[in-house]
Design a protein around this motif. Structure first.
Motif, PDB file in Angstrom:
ATOM      1  N   TRP A  10       0.833  -1.205   0.000  1.00 36.71           N
ATOM      2  CA  TRP A  10       0.000   0.000   0.000  1.00 36.71           C
ATOM      3  C   TRP A  10       0.867   1.254   0.000  1.00 36.71           C
ATOM      4  CZ3 TRP A  10      -3.671  -2.084   4.352  1.00 36.71           C
ATOM      5  CH2 TRP A  10      -4.524  -3.033   3.790  1.00 36.71           C
ATOM      6  N   ARG A  11       1.921   1.233   0.818  1.00 35.78           N
ATOM      7  CA  ARG A  11       2.773   2.427   0.870  1.00 35.78           C
ATOM      8  C   ARG A  11       3.412   2.690  -0.487  1.00 35.78           C
ATOM      9  NH1 ARG A  11       3.861   0.575   6.201  1.00 35.78           N
ATOM     10  NH2 ARG A  11       5.607  -0.690   5.476  1.00 35.78           N
ATOM     11  N   GLY A  12       3.795   1.609  -1.207  1.00 40.29           N
ATOM     12  CA  GLY A  12       4.337   1.782  -2.549  1.00 40.29           C
ATOM     13  C   GLY A  12       3.322   2.401  -3.484  1.00 40.29           C
ATOM     14  N   ALA A  13       2.066   1.928  -3.379  1.00 42.34           N
ATOM     15  CA  ALA A  13       1.000   2.496  -4.216  1.00 42.34           C
ATOM     16  C   ALA A  13       0.779   3.959  -3.889  1.00 42.34           C
ATOM     17  CB  ALA A  13      -0.289   1.703  -4.039  1.00 42.34           C
ATOM     18  N   LEU A  14       0.849   4.281  -2.592  1.00 38.86           N
ATOM     19  CA  LEU A  14       0.611   5.670  -2.182  1.00 38.86           C
ATOM     20  C   LEU A  14       1.699   6.588  -2.727  1.00 38.86           C
ATOM     21  CD1 LEU A  14      -0.551   5.258   1.515  1.00 38.86           C
ATOM     22  CD2 LEU A  14      -1.837   5.109  -0.592  1.00 38.86           C
ATOM     23  N   SER A  58      -6.862  -0.596  -8.157  1.00 42.07           N
ATOM     24  CA  SER A  58      -5.957  -1.493  -7.446  1.00 42.07           C
ATOM     25  C   SER A  58      -6.028  -1.254  -5.940  1.00 42.07           C
ATOM     26  CB  SER A  58      -4.521  -1.292  -7.947  1.00 42.07           C
ATOM     27  OG  SER A  58      -3.615  -2.085  -7.209  1.00 42.07           O
ATOM     28  N   MET A  59      -6.087   0.027  -5.551  1.00 40.34           N
ATOM     29  CA  MET A  59      -6.190   0.360  -4.132  1.00 40.34           C
ATOM     30  C   MET A  59      -7.500  -0.148  -3.543  1.00 40.34           C
ATOM     31  SD  MET A  59      -4.694   4.230  -4.079  1.00 40.34           S
ATOM     32  CE  MET A  59      -5.001   4.418  -2.327  1.00 40.34           C
ATOM     33  N   ILE A  60      -8.569  -0.027  -4.313  1.00 40.25           N
ATOM     34  CA  ILE A  60      -9.869  -0.516  -3.825  1.00 40.25           C
ATOM     35  C   ILE A  60      -9.812  -2.020  -3.619  1.00 40.25           C
ATOM     36  CG2 ILE A  60     -12.283  -0.854  -4.485  1.00 40.25           C
ATOM     37  CD1 ILE A  60     -12.127   1.904  -5.866  1.00 40.25           C
ATOM     38  N   GLU A  62      -7.115  -3.797  -2.949  1.00 38.13           N
ATOM     39  CA  GLU A  62      -6.301  -4.015  -1.753  1.00 38.13           C
ATOM     40  C   GLU A  62      -7.096  -3.696  -0.490  1.00 38.13           C
ATOM     41  OE1 GLU A  62      -3.413  -5.220  -1.289  1.00 38.13           O
ATOM     42  OE2 GLU A  62      -2.380  -5.204  -3.210  1.00 38.13           O
ATOM     43  N   TYR A  63      -7.921  -2.660  -0.583  1.00 36.89           N
ATOM     44  CA  TYR A  63      -8.717  -2.261   0.576  1.00 36.89           C
ATOM     45  C   TYR A  63      -9.658  -3.391   0.980  1.00 36.89           C
ATOM     46  CZ  TYR A  63     -12.052   0.355   3.409  1.00 36.89           C
ATOM     47  OH  TYR A  63     -12.874   0.768   4.427  1.00 36.89           O
ATOM     48  N   TYR A  64     -10.351  -3.966   0.013  1.00 33.93           N
ATOM     49  CA  TYR A  64     -11.304  -5.020   0.348  1.00 33.93           C
ATOM     50  C   TYR A  64     -10.597  -6.307   0.759  1.00 33.93           C
ATOM     51  CZ  TYR A  64     -15.154  -2.080  -1.022  1.00 33.93           C
ATOM     52  OH  TYR A  64     -16.065  -1.050  -1.075  1.00 33.93           O
ATOM     53  N   THR A  65      -9.401  -6.556   0.196  1.00 32.19           N
ATOM     54  CA  THR A  65      -8.608  -7.688   0.687  1.00 32.19           C
ATOM     55  C   THR A  65      -8.232  -7.471   2.144  1.00 32.19           C
ATOM     56  OG1 THR A  65      -7.701  -8.096  -1.528  1.00 32.19           O
ATOM     57  CG2 THR A  65      -6.478  -8.990   0.331  1.00 32.19           C
ATOM     58  N   GLY A  66      -7.865  -6.239   2.462  1.00 36.50           N
ATOM     59  CA  GLY A  66      -7.550  -5.911   3.853  1.00 36.50           C
ATOM     60  C   GLY A  66      -8.760  -6.044   4.759  1.00 36.50           C
ATOM     61  N   ARG A  67      -9.916  -5.693   4.245  1.00 34.65           N
ATOM     62  CA  ARG A  67     -11.146  -5.833   5.041  1.00 34.65           C
ATOM     63  C   ARG A  67     -11.406  -7.306   5.381  1.00 34.65           C
ATOM     64  NH1 ARG A  67     -13.448  -2.687   8.170  1.00 34.65           N
ATOM     65  NH2 ARG A  67     -15.357  -3.902   7.918  1.00 34.65           N
ATOM     66  N   VAL A  68     -11.169  -8.191   4.401  1.00 29.97           N
ATOM     67  CA  VAL A  68     -11.356  -9.621   4.652  1.00 29.97           C
ATOM     68  C   VAL A  68     -10.363 -10.093   5.710  1.00 29.97           C
ATOM     69  CG1 VAL A  68     -11.152 -11.925   3.625  1.00 29.97           C
ATOM     70  CG2 VAL A  68     -12.313 -10.096   2.373  1.00 29.97           C
ATOM     71  N   ALA A  69      -9.102  -9.658   5.582  1.00 29.20           N
ATOM     72  CA  ALA A  69      -8.099 -10.043   6.577  1.00 29.20           C
ATOM     73  C   ALA A  69      -8.458  -9.516   7.962  1.00 29.20           C
ATOM     74  CB  ALA A  69      -6.725  -9.513   6.150  1.00 29.20           C
ATOM     75  N   LEU A  70      -8.986  -8.304   8.004  1.00 25.87           N
ATOM     76  CA  LEU A  70      -9.389  -7.728   9.291  1.00 25.87           C
ATOM     77  C   LEU A  70     -10.527  -8.532   9.906  1.00 25.87           C
ATOM     78  CD1 LEU A  70      -9.362  -5.556  11.466  1.00 25.87           C
ATOM     79  CD2 LEU A  70     -10.797  -4.138   9.992  1.00 25.87           C
ATOM     80  N   GLN A  71     -11.489  -8.917   9.098  1.00 26.56           N
ATOM     81  CA  GLN A  71     -12.596  -9.721   9.614  1.00 26.56           C
ATOM     82  C   GLN A  71     -12.093 -11.048  10.178  1.00 26.56           C
ATOM     83  OE1 GLN A  71     -15.186  -9.940   6.228  1.00 26.56           O
ATOM     84  NE2 GLN A  71     -15.968  -7.860   6.488  1.00 26.56           N
ATOM     85  N   LYS A  72     -11.118 -11.665   9.493  1.00 24.14           N
ATOM     86  CA  LYS A  72     -10.555 -12.919   9.986  1.00 24.14           C
ATOM     87  C   LYS A  72      -9.813 -12.691  11.305  1.00 24.14           C
ATOM     88  CE  LYS A  72     -10.030 -15.222   5.505  1.00 24.14           C
ATOM     89  NZ  LYS A  72      -9.070 -15.763   4.497  1.00 24.14           N
ATOM     90  N   ALA A  73      -9.056 -11.583  11.382  1.00 30.41           N
ATOM     91  CA  ALA A  73      -8.331 -11.287  12.614  1.00 30.41           C
ATOM     92  C   ALA A  73      -9.298 -11.028  13.769  1.00 30.41           C
ATOM     93  CB  ALA A  73      -7.413 -10.075  12.413  1.00 30.41           C
ATOM     94  N   LEU A 175      -5.164   3.754   4.003  1.00 32.45           N
ATOM     95  CA  LEU A 175      -5.508   3.474   2.613  1.00 32.45           C
ATOM     96  C   LEU A 175      -6.810   4.150   2.225  1.00 32.45           C
ATOM     97  CD1 LEU A 175      -4.736   1.922   0.052  1.00 32.45           C
ATOM     98  CD2 LEU A 175      -6.115   0.026   0.889  1.00 32.45           C
ATOM     99  N   ASP A 176      -7.773   4.146   3.124  1.00 35.64           N
ATOM    100  CA  ASP A 176      -9.064   4.764   2.835  1.00 35.64           C
ATOM    101  C   ASP A 176      -8.901   6.266   2.627  1.00 35.64           C
ATOM    102  OD1 ASP A 176     -11.875   4.370   2.482  1.00 35.64           O
ATOM    103  OD2 ASP A 176     -12.207   5.349   4.404  1.00 35.64           O
ATOM    104  N   GLU A 177      -8.055   6.896   3.447  1.00 36.62           N
ATOM    105  CA  GLU A 177      -7.820   8.333   3.303  1.00 36.62           C
ATOM    106  C   GLU A 177      -7.123   8.634   1.976  1.00 36.62           C
ATOM    107  OE1 GLU A 177      -7.474  12.421   3.890  1.00 36.62           O
ATOM    108  OE2 GLU A 177      -8.806  10.903   4.750  1.00 36.62           O
ATOM    109  N   GLN A 178      -6.129   7.816   1.625  1.00 35.57           N
ATOM    110  CA  GLN A 178      -5.439   8.044   0.354  1.00 35.57           C
ATOM    111  C   GLN A 178      -6.364   7.785  -0.829  1.00 35.57           C
ATOM    112  OE1 GLN A 178      -2.375   9.356   0.139  1.00 35.57           O
ATOM    113  NE2 GLN A 178      -2.810   9.544  -2.044  1.00 35.57           N
ATOM    114  N   LYS A 179      -7.228   6.775  -0.692  1.00 34.53           N
ATOM    115  CA  LYS A 179      -8.206   6.495  -1.756  1.00 34.53           C
ATOM    116  C   LYS A 179      -9.129   7.697  -1.949  1.00 34.53           C
ATOM    117  CE  LYS A 179     -11.311   3.343  -0.834  1.00 34.53           C
ATOM    118  NZ  LYS A 179     -12.652   3.950  -0.842  1.00 34.53           N
ATOM    119  N   ARG A 180      -9.550   8.302  -0.837  1.00 38.20           N
ATOM    120  CA  ARG A 180     -10.420   9.481  -0.911  1.00 38.20           C
ATOM    121  C   ARG A 180      -9.711  10.618  -1.641  1.00 38.20           C
ATOM    122  NH1 ARG A 180     -10.888  14.153   1.386  1.00 38.20           N
ATOM    123  NH2 ARG A 180      -9.130  13.764   2.781  1.00 38.20           N
TER     124      ARG A 180
END
Length: 334
Positions: A10-14, A58-60, A62-73, A175-180
């Motif tokens: 994500w930082r690379g994308a940003l 691509s960021m979106i 990654e965002y939803y992939t992160g959301r899935v990982a967060l739900q699992k955590a 990521l959400d802030e950068q996406k905005r």
């Protein structure tokens, strides 16, 4: 940790998006006289817009992939909490059993106690009793040790799960802030593309527009044609755009026979649009109202409401989805 590797991507994308933003801003900000940079063309802006949109997509993802990982955590954190409660309950039960055993041993004098041996009991039975009590004690102590280990393990698991969930939440916030910000930049580029096209027609001294006559095979005015073109480029309506009509049709004629109105469809067959297409219609209507003065928009009708530039007003019921403009955005120009 997976979360940290995602954060690195994500930082690379940003960083890439920030660099793109710098290029666009340099193009957008007027330069000092003598050092004026060439104004970007529509082709250049569209190329930059395409790159930004791909990065945004691509960021979106990654965002939803992160959301899935967060739900699992979060699920793992919840499971660890449940296991900890169960282990604690087992530990409490074992502790009660040990306390009961200790009380019993105290009452009987305890294994190996001299008064019991001196009491005339059978030594063999007493020895068996002592061995049994010692074995029970060892078993209970082992149970307590085992449950204590289980408890400590789940406490560690809960702490690790909570830490990972916290890292994921922090990454998602960034990521959400950068996406905005990226979406805002995309809108600015789209605005710059709009401004590359001068509005056809003449304006009077008081700012009002001189009416135009329809022309061309589509029988609409140049001003209406430009708005149709810009909305098609910017929003890509899925269900077509209808403009010139000889008669009023089901939704009423208005400016359609004059070539000064277009309907931007958000569904087909008179069906109510999906939630996503309602949002798209909202965006089209908002764009037309925002650019009312620049492009000579007379009024916008959408979802049984009309806006002439001073806010939305409700309209009377005309008896159907299409007649009440629930399935299309109507834009009229001067």
């Amino acid at each position: 940790m997976a979360a940290l590797s995602r954060s690195g991507r994500w930082r690379g994308a940003l960083r890439g998006l920030t660099a793109s933003a710098a290029v666009v801003v340099l193009c957008a900000v007027p330069q000092a006289e003598g050092n004026a940079a060439p104004k970007p063309t529509a082709k250049q802006l569209r190329a930059e817009l395409s790159r930004l949109q791909k990065r945004s997509e691509s960021m979106i993802a990654e965002y939803y992939t992160g959301r899935v990982a967060l739900q699992k955590a979060e699920k793992a954190e919840k499971a660890a909490s449940g296991e900890l409660r169960r282990a604690q309950a087992d530990l409490d039960q074992a502790s009660r059993e040990i306390r009961l055993l200790a009380v019993q041993r105290y009452r009987t004098g305890g294994s190996g106690s001299l008064p019991i041996v001196m009491g005339g009991g059978d030594p063999a039975n007493l020895l068996d009793h002592m061995a049994l009590m010692q074995q029970i004690t060892r078993d209970q102590e082992a149970r307590i040790g085992g449950f204590a280990q289980v408890r400590d393990n789940y406490r560690q698991a809960k702490t690790s799960a909570a830490q990972r969930a916290g890292e994921l939440r922090d990454s998602l916030r960034k990521l959400d802030e950068q996406k905005r910000r990226t979406l805002e930049l995309i809108d600015k580029i789209k605005d710059r593309i709009d401004r590359l096209y001068p509005t056809p027609g003449l304006r009077r001294a008081d700012g009002t527009w001189v009416p135009q006559l329809p022309s061309g095979p589509d029988n609409i005015t140049p001003r209406m044609r430009l708005i149709r073109q810009l909305i098609a480029q910017r929003f890509s309506p899925h269900f077509g755009i209808g403009c010139y009509r000889v008669d009023g049709g089901i939704a009423g004629g208005g400016e359609h026979p004059l070539g000064r109105a277009c309907d931007f469809m958000m569904s087909t067959g008179g069906a109510m649009p999906t939630a996503g297409n309602v949002r798209l219609g909202d965006e089209v209507a908002a764009w037309a109202i925002k650019n009312k003065d620049r492009f000579g928009v007379k009024y916008v009708i959408w979802r049984q409401r009309i806006n002439s530039g001073s806010g939305w007003r409700g309209m009377s019921n005309r008896g159907g989805v299409t007649a009440n403009h629930y399935d299309h955005v109507h834009i009229s120009v001067y």
